[in-house]
Design a protein around this motif. Structure first.
Motif, PDB file in Angstrom:
ATOM      1  N   GLY A 190       0.821  -1.204   0.000  1.00 22.48           N
ATOM      2  CA  GLY A 190       0.000   0.000   0.000  1.00 22.48           C
ATOM      3  C   GLY A 190       0.856   1.256   0.000  1.00 22.48           C
ATOM      4  N   MET A 191       1.903   1.275   0.834  1.00 19.34           N
ATOM      5  CA  MET A 191       2.785   2.445   0.868  1.00 19.34           C
ATOM      6  C   MET A 191       3.550   2.582  -0.434  1.00 19.34           C
ATOM      7  SD  MET A 191       3.450   5.000   2.881  1.00 19.34           S
ATOM      8  CE  MET A 191       3.540   6.125   1.488  1.00 19.34           C
ATOM      9  N   PHE A 192       3.903   1.461  -1.073  1.00 15.89           N
ATOM     10  CA  PHE A 192       4.593   1.500  -2.368  1.00 15.89           C
ATOM     11  C   PHE A 192       3.706   2.170  -3.421  1.00 15.89           C
ATOM     12  CE2 PHE A 192       5.440  -0.586  -6.509  1.00 15.89           C
ATOM     13  CZ  PHE A 192       6.723  -0.078  -6.728  1.00 15.89           C
ATOM     14  N   PHE A 193       2.419   1.818  -3.437  1.00 18.33           N
ATOM     15  CA  PHE A 193       1.477   2.463  -4.369  1.00 18.33           C
ATOM     16  C   PHE A 193       1.397   3.968  -4.087  1.00 18.33           C
ATOM     17  CE2 PHE A 193      -1.094  -1.681  -4.984  1.00 18.33           C
ATOM     18  CZ  PHE A 193      -0.299  -2.020  -6.078  1.00 18.33           C
ATOM     19  N   GLY A 194       1.396   4.321  -2.797  1.00 18.32           N
ATOM     20  CA  GLY A 194       1.357   5.730  -2.436  1.00 18.32           C
ATOM     21  C   GLY A 194       2.579   6.489  -2.934  1.00 18.32           C
ATOM     22  N   LEU A 195       3.763   5.857  -2.849  1.00 20.18           N
ATOM     23  CA  LEU A 195       4.987   6.493  -3.324  1.00 20.18           C
ATOM     24  C   LEU A 195       4.973   6.682  -4.840  1.00 20.18           C
ATOM     25  CD1 LEU A 195       7.655   4.677  -1.112  1.00 20.18           C
ATOM     26  CD2 LEU A 195       7.167   7.133  -1.129  1.00 20.18           C
ATOM     27  N   LEU A 196       4.477   5.676  -5.558  1.00 15.19           N
ATOM     28  CA  LEU A 196       4.379   5.812  -7.017  1.00 15.19           C
ATOM     29  C   LEU A 196       3.477   6.979  -7.388  1.00 15.19           C
ATOM     30  CD1 LEU A 196       4.024   2.112  -8.312  1.00 15.19           C
ATOM     31  CD2 LEU A 196       6.010   3.625  -8.527  1.00 15.19           C
ATOM     32  N   GLN A 197       2.305   7.031  -6.744  1.00 15.85           N
ATOM     33  CA  GLN A 197       1.356   8.115  -6.997  1.00 15.85           C
ATOM     34  C   GLN A 197       1.996   9.468  -6.694  1.00 15.85           C
ATOM     35  OE1 GLN A 197      -1.880   8.140  -8.050  1.00 15.85           O
ATOM     36  NE2 GLN A 197      -2.220  10.331  -7.663  1.00 15.85           N
ATOM     37  N   TYR A 198       2.690   9.540  -5.576  1.00 16.29           N
ATOM     38  CA  TYR A 198       3.279  10.799  -5.130  1.00 16.29           C
ATOM     39  C   TYR A 198       4.403  11.246  -6.070  1.00 16.29           C
ATOM     40  CZ  TYR A 198       5.545  14.178  -2.051  1.00 16.29           C
ATOM     41  OH  TYR A 198       6.104  15.315  -1.531  1.00 16.29           O
ATOM     42  N   TYR A 199       5.271  10.320  -6.460  1.00 19.69           N
ATOM     43  CA  TYR A 199       6.428  10.689  -7.282  1.00 19.69           C
ATOM     44  C   TYR A 199       6.000  11.199  -8.657  1.00 19.69           C
ATOM     45  CZ  TYR A 199      10.844  10.369  -9.815  1.00 19.69           C
ATOM     46  OH  TYR A 199      11.942  10.674 -10.578  1.00 19.69           O
ATOM     47  N   PHE A 200       5.175  10.415  -9.340  1.00 19.07           N
ATOM     48  CA  PHE A 200       4.806  10.793 -10.705  1.00 19.07           C
ATOM     49  C   PHE A 200       3.774  11.932 -10.727  1.00 19.07           C
ATOM     50  CE2 PHE A 200       6.434   6.447 -11.330  1.00 19.07           C
ATOM     51  CZ  PHE A 200       7.390   6.722 -12.297  1.00 19.07           C
ATOM     52  N   GLY A 201       2.807  11.891  -9.811  1.00 19.54           N
ATOM     53  CA  GLY A 201       1.833  12.972  -9.743  1.00 19.54           C
ATOM     54  C   GLY A 201       2.465  14.272  -9.276  1.00 19.54           C
ATOM     55  N   GLY A 202       3.425  14.157  -8.337  1.00 20.21           N
ATOM     56  CA  GLY A 202       4.084  15.339  -7.818  1.00 20.21           C
ATOM     57  C   GLY A 202       4.851  16.097  -8.877  1.00 20.21           C
ATOM     58  N   ARG A 203       5.498  15.363  -9.780  1.00 20.58           N
ATOM     59  CA  ARG A 203       6.265  16.010 -10.853  1.00 20.58           C
ATOM     60  C   ARG A 203       5.359  16.819 -11.779  1.00 20.58           C
ATOM     61  NH1 ARG A 203      10.204  11.591 -13.476  1.00 20.58           N
ATOM     62  NH2 ARG A 203      10.864  13.447 -14.622  1.00 20.58           N
ATOM     63  N   LYS A 204       4.103  16.371 -11.914  1.00 18.80           N
ATOM     64  CA  LYS A 204       3.174  17.058 -12.816  1.00 18.80           C
ATOM     65  C   LYS A 204       2.416  18.201 -12.137  1.00 18.80           C
ATOM     66  CE  LYS A 204       2.041  13.087 -15.795  1.00 18.80           C
ATOM     67  NZ  LYS A 204       0.920  12.213 -16.262  1.00 18.80           N
TER      68      LYS A 204
END
Length: 491
Positions: A190-204
């Motif tokens: 679950g935390m891994f999914f959160g990190l993926l969302q945060y990293y790629f969404g954050g850049r945009k």
């Protein structure tokens, strides 16, 4: 030929800035991982080794759960400092998420108590880095005059509670029905999914400013900061090194040390603010008004946070879980807290809107909330007394949570608002840290108090604890006029 210009439409998420979706989903998965882990950790610690647990006694397991929660909120002070002075919010939150994920991975591995302690350190530090800063980043999505701000925070809080609601159902079921380590693995995923969302969404979608500290350490300040950090580290080395040399370094003593820190730190902050030359006479009066509200919040959180400790033990040991057509799991009861928050939030929003200027003052809301919190425990005297050693109906727990979350609606959001209003100008950030330190202080106290609970002492424990909190609520009601005067015009 005259050109035609078309204004580019802003990408939105439920009518909010698109960056809110990134922060919403990051916090959803972070809370999913944290509350999923928390739903089964107590049982993992005290279940016998042959049942997949660590075989701790229940008193030790309960104390560890309480001090764990206290440390999470204490670590928020470190997270705020690193974001504001060193790395900026965005990098600090990402680092926190990585530490949390590795903390869950440590629990997912069958390495016994050692893995538990490593996990606690990683998740405490990680949550301290992530939790306060991701909330602050929501505010940076809006300009001061943007009328969407309050709604945006409401949507963000919904993400927190949705993650908290689903976690016990999924992680709890897998952890208790299949294998604890597999349950912790799901929390890590679950935390891994959160990190993926945060990293790629954050850049945009997240602002460039979130990459930079808001108050970076200047070259002139650096020696003083380094000296303070060295002194703090040296103090810990001396304390724990001395305990080790004396042969007293054990889990019980470590819990006691951090309990003392959790109680002492808020008191230190109050003395600092009251004695500071930067605090004006009016601001000092408002701090004195805030002190009884703060300690009321400590009493409230001390009961609310026992939901994952004392009420979890009651669910496991004293509740009828076999309903014939379904067998309940003790971890499922952790869904009740976020469930009632989701149900009550729109109701209370409507109530306060309807009442407008006629709504009770902040101290009166706190006093009412404190009485409800105490009553949630007084209620539990009935099943423990009426049923004796027989198992109690699960609805007693449902009703207890339903009552204590009414208290949360009267204290938690109101307290956040009061903190921002009563804060001295020179201590605005520290004052917000103080609010979260109230929860840390409550759980530091809980780490000692929960040792008094057992199946045989349950009726007295609930009755005395609940009566004390109700009594303080009544005393606070009596003091409402005095507190309002000290607030110096703040409603």
């Amino acid at each position: 030929m005259e050109g035609i210009f078309v204004e580019k439409k802003e990408k939105t998420f439920l009518g909010q800035p698109r960056g809110l979706s990134t922060l919403f989903m990051t916090e959803f998965w972070e809370r999913f991982s944290y509350y999923g882990m928390k739903a089964i950790l107590l049982f993992y610690m005290y279940y016998a080794v042959e049942k997949g647990g660590l075989g701790f006694n229940q008193v030790t397991a309960a104390s560890i759960m309480a001090i764990y929660g206290s440390l999470v909120y204490l670590a928020g002070v470190i997270g705020g400092f690193i974001a504001d002075r060193l790395l900026g919010s965005r990098r600090t939150v990402f680092m926190g998420g990585v530490l949390i994920m590795f903390g869950h991975i440590a629990l997912a591995l069958p390495f016994g108590a050692s893995a538990l302690y490593v996990s606690i350190v990683l998740i405490v530090l990680g949550t301290g880095l992530l939790k306060p800063n991701i909330s602050e980043m929501v505010g940076t999505l809006y300009s001061p005059e943007d009328v969407r701000r309050d709604t945006g925070f409401s949507i963000f809080v919904l993400g927190i509670n949705l993650g908290s609601l689903l976690a016990p159902a999924i992680v709890g079921t897998v952890g208790q029905k299949v294998n604890f380590h597999l349950g912790f693995s799901i929390a890590a995923i679950g935390m891994f999914f959160g990190l993926l969302q945060y990293y790629f969404g954050g850049r945009k979608y997240l602002s460039e400013s979130s990459l930079h500290p808001t108050d970076p350490i200047t070259p002139e300040e650096r020696p003083k900061v380094i000296r303070n950090i060295v002194l703090i580290v040296a103090a810990f080395v001396v304390v724990f090194g001395g305990l080790a040399i004396a042969g007293s370094l054990n889990i019980g003593m470590i819990v006691n040390v951090f309990s003392a820190i959790g109680v002492a730190l808020p008191i230190f902050y109050f003395i600092l603010m009251l004695s500071s030359k930067k605090t004006t006479k009016v601001e000092r009066s408002r701090i004195w008004a805030y002190i009884p509200l703060f300690f009321a919040s400590v009493l409230f959180w001390s009961i609310e946070e026992q939901g994952s400790v004392i009420l979890a033990l009651f669910a496991a040991n004293q509740t009828q879980l076999n309903l014939g057509w379904i067998e309940l799991l003790p971890s499922w009861f952790q869904m009740l807290n976020p469930f009632f928050i989701i149900v009550y939030t729109p109701i209370f929003a409507i109530i306060w809107t309807k009442l407008g200027k006629r709504q009770p003052s902040t101290p009166a809301k706190f006093a009412t909330g404190l009485i409800f919190a105490g009553l949630s425990y007084v209620l539990m005297v009935l099943p423990t007394t009426l049923n004796g050693q027989k198992l109690s109906n699960a609805m007693w727990l449902v009703l207890s949570w339903a009552i204590v979350i009414i208290a949360e609606m009267l204290i938690s959001p109101i307290g956040l608002s009061a903190t921002t209003k009563l804060a001295p100008k020179a201590f605005q950030s520290q004052m917000m840290s103080m609010w979260f330190l109230g929860d840390a202080m409550a759980q530091a106290i809980n780490a000692q108090v929960v040792k008094l609970y057992s199946v045989h002492s349950a009726a007295m424990y609930f009755g005395v604890y609940g009566a004390i909190v109700v009594a303080f609520g009544v005393i606070l009601f009596v003091g409402v006029p005095r507190i309002r005067n000290l607030m110096q015009g703040i409603k």
